[in-house]
Design an enzyme around this catalytic site. Structure first.
Site, PDB file in Angstrom:
ATOM      1  CE  LYS A  73     -12.045  -0.160  -9.128  1.00  0.00           C
ATOM      2  NZ  LYS A  73     -10.990  -1.013  -8.546  1.00  0.00           N
ATOM      3  CG  ASP A 100      -2.166   0.858   1.030  1.00  0.00           C
ATOM      4  OD1 ASP A 100      -3.244   0.273   0.810  1.00  0.00           O
ATOM      5  OD2 ASP A 100      -2.064   2.102   1.091  1.00  0.00           O
ATOM      6  CG  ASP A 128       1.267   6.022  -5.957  1.00  0.00           C
ATOM      7  OD1 ASP A 128       0.394   5.241  -6.378  1.00  0.00           O
ATOM      8  OD2 ASP A 128       1.230   7.254  -6.151  1.00  0.00           O
ATOM      9  CE1 TYR A 155     -13.431   3.075  -8.172  1.00  0.00           C
ATOM     10  CE2 TYR A 155     -15.764   2.719  -8.638  1.00  0.00           C
ATOM     11  CZ  TYR A 155     -14.605   2.367  -7.979  1.00  0.00           C
ATOM     12  OH  TYR A 155     -14.603   1.277  -7.139  1.00  0.00           O
ATOM     13  CB  THR A 157     -17.666   4.415   0.735  1.00  0.00           C
ATOM     14  OG1 THR A 157     -17.580   3.509   1.845  1.00  0.00           O
ATOM     15  CG2 THR A 157     -17.399   3.662  -0.555  1.00  0.00           C
TER      16      THR A 157
END
Length: 243
Positions: free
Chosen positions: A154, A37, A58, A150, A186
């Protein structure tokens, strides 16, 4: 003996949300893991909790996938499973998304994921139980205002995974399409109680998804139980993608 006993896995996006819960469930099921991460503080905490090797990077940067894989394979002594859970979400009207933000989304969500798959391939091909699990989104299946960039990334992950499943078999490649999950990604809108009710009402179960729901699907797809599952899109969204 756990369902993933002896499995050596690399999990990206492991500092929070779906990636973190996947790491927890993998370790609980007997897997050895290396966690990746860009958030050092959060990743260090997860690594300490699980006794796992961590790599802070990253994945949206160019040229990082191969060094990450080399370090992970050296630490694990091989690689059986790659879980690509790293990703970023932007909810913004199309006309306000500038080119740099658009590129960042594609760099992290799609290009970075693809490069991790490519870098992992030699090690996976040397495994006797190789699998890749990519995290897409129900946004790849259902249009949602404010998520054009986004959703495009996806949808790319979804078709990339299905193509890869045919191209690199017997390395199994499957993709999970989560619904809206209660996670760090979220929290800006899930923290409002009324919004949570509205989101729950979007699916047939009238419930908000949790990272553990997606992690459980990752465990299944990585396990020997899924040995005959390849090129599948597993929708885990409470029944909202087709409502």
């Amino acid at each position: 003996m756990g369902r993933l006993a002896g499995i050596k896995a690399l999990i990206t996006g492991a500092a929070s949300g779906i990636g973190r819960e996947t790491a927890r469930q993998f370790v609980a099921e007997g897997a050895q893991v290396v966690l990746v991460d860009r958030d050092k503080a959060k990743l260090d905490a997860v690594g300490s909790e699980l006794g796992a090797r961590t790599i802070v990077i990253d994945l949206g940067q160019k040229g990082v996938a191969e060094p990450v894989l080399a370090e992970a394979v050296e630490a694990l002594g091989g690689l059986d499973v790659l879980v690509n859970a790293a990703g970023i979400l932007v909810r913004q009207p199309f006309e306000t998304i500038d080119e740099d933000l658009w590129q960042q989304l594609f760099d992290v969500n799609l290009r970075g994921l693809a490069m991790m798959c490519r870098a992992a391939l030699p090690s996976l091909q040397a495994s006797d139980q190789p699998a890749i699990v990519n995290i897409a989104s129900f946004s790849a299946l259902r249009p949602t205002p404010g998520t054009s960039a986004y959703a495009a990334t996806k949808a790319g992950v979804l078709m990339f995974s299905r193509c890869l499943a045919e191209e690199i078999a017997p390395v199994r490649v499957n993709v999970i399409c989560p619904g809206i999950v209660d996670s760090g990604m979220t929290e800006d809108f899930m923290s409002d109680p009324e919004t949570r009710k509205e989101i729950a009402a979007m699916n047939a179960l009238n419930s908000v998804g949790q990272p553990a729901d997606i992690a459980a699907a990752c465990v299944y797809l990585a396990s020997p139980e899924a040995r005959y599952v390849n090129g599948t899109q597993l929708v885990v969204d409470g029944g909202s993608a087709y409502m």
